[in-house]
Design a protein around this motif. Structure first.
Motif, PDB file in Angstrom:
ATOM      1  N   ALA A 142       0.913  -1.020  -0.163  1.00  0.00           N
ATOM      2  CA  ALA A 142      -0.230  -0.149  -0.090  1.00  0.00           C
ATOM      3  C   ALA A 142       0.806   1.697   0.144  1.00  0.00           C
ATOM      4  O   ALA A 142       1.975   1.063   0.229  1.00  0.00           O
ATOM      5  CB  ALA A 142      -1.004  -0.071   0.965  1.00  0.00           C
ATOM      6  N   SER A 143       0.745   2.027  -0.005  1.00  0.00           N
ATOM      7  CA  SER A 143       1.153   4.154  -0.055  1.00  0.00           C
ATOM      8  C   SER A 143       0.768   4.299   0.807  1.00  0.00           C
ATOM      9  O   SER A 143       1.774   5.175   1.812  1.00  0.00           O
ATOM     10  CB  SER A 143      -0.135   4.539  -1.996  1.00  0.00           C
ATOM     11  N   SER A 144      -0.067   4.358   1.387  1.00  0.00           N
ATOM     12  CA  SER A 144      -0.063   4.289   2.891  1.00  0.00           C
ATOM     13  C   SER A 144      -1.105   4.242   3.916  1.00  0.00           C
ATOM     14  O   SER A 144      -1.946   2.894   3.523  1.00  0.00           O
ATOM     15  CB  SER A 144      -0.858   5.902   2.954  1.00  0.00           C
ATOM     16  N   ALA A 145      -1.492   3.820   5.665  1.00  0.00           N
ATOM     17  CA  ALA A 145      -1.976   3.385   5.928  1.00  0.00           C
ATOM     18  C   ALA A 145      -3.243   3.892   7.457  1.00  0.00           C
ATOM     19  O   ALA A 145      -2.695   5.012   7.761  1.00  0.00           O
ATOM     20  CB  ALA A 145      -1.421   2.345   6.680  1.00  0.00           C
ATOM     21  N   VAL A 146      -3.921   3.335   7.707  1.00  0.00           N
ATOM     22  CA  VAL A 146      -4.988   4.371   8.589  1.00  0.00           C
ATOM     23  C   VAL A 146      -4.807   3.039   9.771  1.00  0.00           C
ATOM     24  O   VAL A 146      -5.435   1.878   9.582  1.00  0.00           O
ATOM     25  CB  VAL A 146      -6.377   4.867   7.930  1.00  0.00           C
ATOM     26  N   PHE A 147      -4.746   3.851  11.101  1.00  0.00           N
ATOM     27  CA  PHE A 147      -4.739   2.529  11.679  1.00  0.00           C
ATOM     28  C   PHE A 147      -5.588   2.794  12.876  1.00  0.00           C
ATOM     29  O   PHE A 147      -5.590   4.890  13.300  1.00  0.00           O
ATOM     30  CB  PHE A 147      -3.393   2.884  13.456  1.00  0.00           C
ATOM     31  N   VAL A 148      -6.778   2.073  12.977  1.00  0.00           N
ATOM     32  CA  VAL A 148      -8.213   2.294  14.011  1.00  0.00           C
ATOM     33  C   VAL A 148      -7.910   2.234  15.187  1.00  0.00           C
ATOM     34  O   VAL A 148      -8.287   0.640  14.724  1.00  0.00           O
ATOM     35  CB  VAL A 148      -9.518   2.269  12.540  1.00  0.00           C
ATOM     36  N   PHE A 149      -8.341   3.029  16.019  1.00  0.00           N
ATOM     37  CA  PHE A 149      -7.934   2.285  17.211  1.00  0.00           C
ATOM     38  C   PHE A 149      -9.268   2.505  18.341  1.00  0.00           C
ATOM     39  O   PHE A 149     -10.371   3.799  18.000  1.00  0.00           O
ATOM     40  CB  PHE A 149      -7.085   3.040  18.699  1.00  0.00           C
ATOM     41  N   ASN A 150      -9.935   1.656  19.002  1.00  0.00           N
ATOM     42  CA  ASN A 150     -11.208   1.468  19.875  1.00  0.00           C
ATOM     43  C   ASN A 150     -11.102   2.981  20.741  1.00  0.00           C
ATOM     44  O   ASN A 150      -9.920   2.754  21.580  1.00  0.00           O
ATOM     45  CB  ASN A 150     -11.555   0.397  20.187  1.00  0.00           C
ATOM     46  N   SER A 151     -11.719   3.543  20.504  1.00  0.00           N
ATOM     47  CA  SER A 151     -11.732   5.358  21.485  1.00  0.00           C
ATOM     48  C   SER A 151     -11.561   4.288  23.109  1.00  0.00           C
ATOM     49  O   SER A 151     -11.323   5.490  24.027  1.00  0.00           O
ATOM     50  CB  SER A 151     -12.769   6.154  21.552  1.00  0.00           C
ATOM     51  N   SER A 152     -12.406   3.331  23.087  1.00  0.00           N
ATOM     52  CA  SER A 152     -12.555   2.978  25.102  1.00  0.00           C
ATOM     53  C   SER A 152     -11.692   2.599  25.187  1.00  0.00           C
ATOM     54  O   SER A 152     -11.468   2.264  26.226  1.00  0.00           O
ATOM     55  CB  SER A 152     -14.256   1.809  24.465  1.00  0.00           C
ATOM     56  N   ARG A 153     -10.481   1.932  24.369  1.00  0.00           N
ATOM     57  CA  ARG A 153      -9.670   1.084  24.578  1.00  0.00           C
ATOM     58  C   ARG A 153      -7.931   2.477  24.456  1.00  0.00           C
ATOM     59  O   ARG A 153      -7.127   2.004  25.532  1.00  0.00           O
ATOM     60  CB  ARG A 153      -8.857   0.153  24.112  1.00  0.00           C
ATOM     61  N   ALA A 154      -8.622   3.843  24.275  1.00  0.00           N
ATOM     62  CA  ALA A 154      -7.786   4.791  24.125  1.00  0.00           C
ATOM     63  C   ALA A 154      -7.415   5.305  25.930  1.00  0.00           C
ATOM     64  O   ALA A 154      -7.605   5.904  26.065  1.00  0.00           O
ATOM     65  CB  ALA A 154      -7.891   5.788  23.128  1.00  0.00           C
ATOM     66  N   LYS A 155      -5.773   5.574  25.977  1.00  0.00           N
ATOM     67  CA  LYS A 155      -5.143   6.643  27.086  1.00  0.00           C
ATOM     68  C   LYS A 155      -5.975   8.267  26.334  1.00  0.00           C
ATOM     69  O   LYS A 155      -6.045   8.559  25.130  1.00  0.00           O
ATOM     70  CB  LYS A 155      -4.187   6.495  27.530  1.00  0.00           C
ATOM     71  N   ASP A 156      -5.940   8.651  27.299  1.00  0.00           N
ATOM     72  CA  ASP A 156      -6.009  10.344  26.603  1.00  0.00           C
ATOM     73  C   ASP A 156      -5.188  11.210  26.198  1.00  0.00           C
ATOM     74  O   ASP A 156      -5.419  12.172  25.198  1.00  0.00           O
ATOM     75  CB  ASP A 156      -6.031  11.644  28.038  1.00  0.00           C
ATOM     76  N   THR A 157      -4.043  10.219  26.323  1.00  0.00           N
ATOM     77  CA  THR A 157      -2.402  11.059  25.577  1.00  0.00           C
ATOM     78  C   THR A 157      -3.147  10.624  24.202  1.00  0.00           C
ATOM     79  O   THR A 157      -2.066  11.304  23.388  1.00  0.00           O
ATOM     80  CB  THR A 157      -1.313  10.990  26.454  1.00  0.00           C
ATOM     81  N   PHE A 158      -3.706   9.750  23.801  1.00  0.00           N
ATOM     82  CA  PHE A 158      -3.301   8.765  22.225  1.00  0.00           C
ATOM     83  C   PHE A 158      -4.241   9.886  21.743  1.00  0.00           C
ATOM     84  O   PHE A 158      -5.810  10.568  21.568  1.00  0.00           O
ATOM     85  CB  PHE A 158      -4.199   7.376  22.414  1.00  0.00           C
ATOM     86  N   PRO A 159      -3.368   9.819  19.851  1.00  0.00           N
ATOM     87  CA  PRO A 159      -4.088  10.898  18.946  1.00  0.00           C
ATOM     88  C   PRO A 159      -5.675  10.548  18.841  1.00  0.00           C
ATOM     89  O   PRO A 159      -5.280   9.232  18.662  1.00  0.00           O
ATOM     90  CB  PRO A 159      -3.157  10.827  18.063  1.00  0.00           C
ATOM     91  N   THR A 160      -6.739  11.510  18.738  1.00  0.00           N
ATOM     92  CA  THR A 160      -7.164  11.167  17.928  1.00  0.00           C
ATOM     93  C   THR A 160      -7.528  11.216  16.351  1.00  0.00           C
ATOM     94  O   THR A 160      -8.514  10.685  15.417  1.00  0.00           O
ATOM     95  CB  THR A 160      -8.497  12.374  18.624  1.00  0.00           C
ATOM     96  N   LEU A 161      -6.692  12.249  16.219  1.00  0.00           N
ATOM     97  CA  LEU A 161      -6.096  12.223  14.434  1.00  0.00           C
ATOM     98  C   LEU A 161      -5.360  12.996  14.486  1.00  0.00           C
ATOM     99  O   LEU A 161      -4.840  13.949  14.449  1.00  0.00           O
ATOM    100  CB  LEU A 161      -7.873  12.906  14.286  1.00  0.00           C
ATOM    101  N   GLN A 162      -4.689  12.073  13.818  1.00  0.00           N
ATOM    102  CA  GLN A 162      -3.107  12.402  13.709  1.00  0.00           C
ATOM    103  C   GLN A 162      -1.908  11.789  11.772  1.00  0.00           C
ATOM    104  O   GLN A 162      -1.670  10.199  12.635  1.00  0.00           O
ATOM    105  CB  GLN A 162      -2.188  12.151  15.307  1.00  0.00           C
ATOM    106  N   ARG A 163      -1.038  12.138  11.509  1.00  0.00           N
ATOM    107  CA  ARG A 163      -1.002  12.379  10.336  1.00  0.00           C
ATOM    108  C   ARG A 163       0.782  11.759  10.946  1.00  0.00           C
ATOM    109  O   ARG A 163       1.076  13.167  11.889  1.00  0.00           O
ATOM    110  CB  ARG A 163      -0.807  13.073   9.370  1.00  0.00           C
ATOM    111  N   ILE A 164       1.661  10.662  11.247  1.00  0.00           N
ATOM    112  CA  ILE A 164       3.135  10.915  11.155  1.00  0.00           C
ATOM    113  C   ILE A 164       2.986   9.426   9.389  1.00  0.00           C
ATOM    114  O   ILE A 164       3.702   9.097   9.671  1.00  0.00           O
ATOM    115  CB  ILE A 164       3.052   9.711  12.300  1.00  0.00           C
ATOM    116  N   GLY A 165       4.539  10.593   9.302  1.00  0.00           N
ATOM    117  CA  GLY A 165       4.494  10.441   7.196  1.00  0.00           C
ATOM    118  C   GLY A 165       3.540   9.457   6.858  1.00  0.00           C
ATOM    119  O   GLY A 165       1.952  10.159   6.097  1.00  0.00           O
TER     120      GLY A 165
END
Length: 278
Positions: A142-165
């Motif tokens: 693939a050319s790019s990736a979307v990592f979808v994380f369950n909000s109920s498992r996310a810490k407060d510091t985990f990005p809501t939406l962020q591009r990294i490379g």
């Protein structure tokens, strides 16, 4: 006796009777406020518990995301293929759950965006997420990736939406009204990354990067608003406690009123039969 009846009427029309009526009005209004706060807190708690329950974890969460990606793919003239049970380019490797690919008649026929879906708290680490996503890109060509994380498992510091490379990290929660739009934004950014990567025009690359950056910025604004709303809910819980204390104090006053009324032989003593909501 007639004298006693006259005395009772005088007492019932006195300041004591007026006080009783005022307290009744206060309690009725107070109970309405308690109910409103209670409903607000209950709604928030129910949503959180539903998202954090077993029905949206693991396989079921992945299926929910897949259905949402089907909708988004159709809107963007893409195809969405579930590939999580098949191996990719890397031998014996099944990394990458979905592939978004452009249809032949689209403007980006070579587009391939891999989507990895996780509901595992161990992925509350951005470095680990990016590494996992890059492996998915390699495994699914693939050319790019979307990592979808369950909000109920996310810490407060985990990005809501962020591009990294080449990786777009996004939180998803079907109970969040903005969840679907946030996933749309993540796919749009991943598509922009593909176009940016495959373009030789520097001006076009810069323009695409700018658009992707604006999308990310707008959803960070939403994140700030969302956290403010959560703070309001938290304060609402504290308010509920204070209102409950106030209700108990008013009940004490009512008891004193009733005791006084009984001592004065007033038969219409006030009784609070309302259900304690808290």
């Amino acid at each position: 006796s007639a004298a006693s009846d006259v005395y009772k009427r005088q007492v019932e029309g006195s300041a004591l009777s007026i006080l009783k009526g005022s307290i009744e009005d206060i309690l009725e209004n107070q109970n309405d406020k308690i109910q409103q706060i209670y409903d607000m807190v209950l709604e928030s708690t129910t949503k959180k518990n539903t998202a954090d329950g077993t029905t949206l974890q693991g396989v079921d969460f992945e299926e929910e995301v897949g259905l949402s990606l089907d909708v988004i793919a159709a809107e963007m003239n893409f195809d969405n293929e579930g590939v999580g049970n098949t191996t990719g380019v890397i031998p014996n490797c099944k990394k990458g759950d979905f592939i978004l690919s452009a249809r032949p008649n689209s403007n980006t026929p070579s587009l391939r965006v891999v989507c990895e879906v996780k509901s595992d708290r161990s992925f509350n680490n951005v470095t680990k997420v990016v590494k996992e996503s890059l492996n998915c890109i390699e495994n699914r060509a693939a050319s790019s990736a979307v990592f979808v994380f369950n909000s109920s498992r996310a810490k407060d510091t985990f990005p809501t939406l962020q591009r990294i490379g080449k990786v777009v990290i996004v939180q998803y929660d079907q109970n969040d009204p903005a969840g679907m739009d946030r996933l749309r934004a993540a796919v749009a950014i991943a598509t922009a990354i593909h176009t940016e990567t495959n373009s030789d025009d520097e001006a076009q690359k810069e323009a695409i990067s700018s658009v992707a950056g604006r999308l990310e910025k707008e959803f960070k604004r939403y994140e700030t608003i969302s956290k403010s709303a959560e703070a309001i809910i938290s304060h609402g819980t504290k308010i509920t406690g204070q209102v409950s204390t106030a209700k108990n104090k008013v009940q004490t006053i009512i008891n004193l009123v009733n005791q006084t009324a009984a001592a004065l032989d007033v038969q219409s003593a006030y009784n609070d039969d309302s259900e304690d909501l808290l």
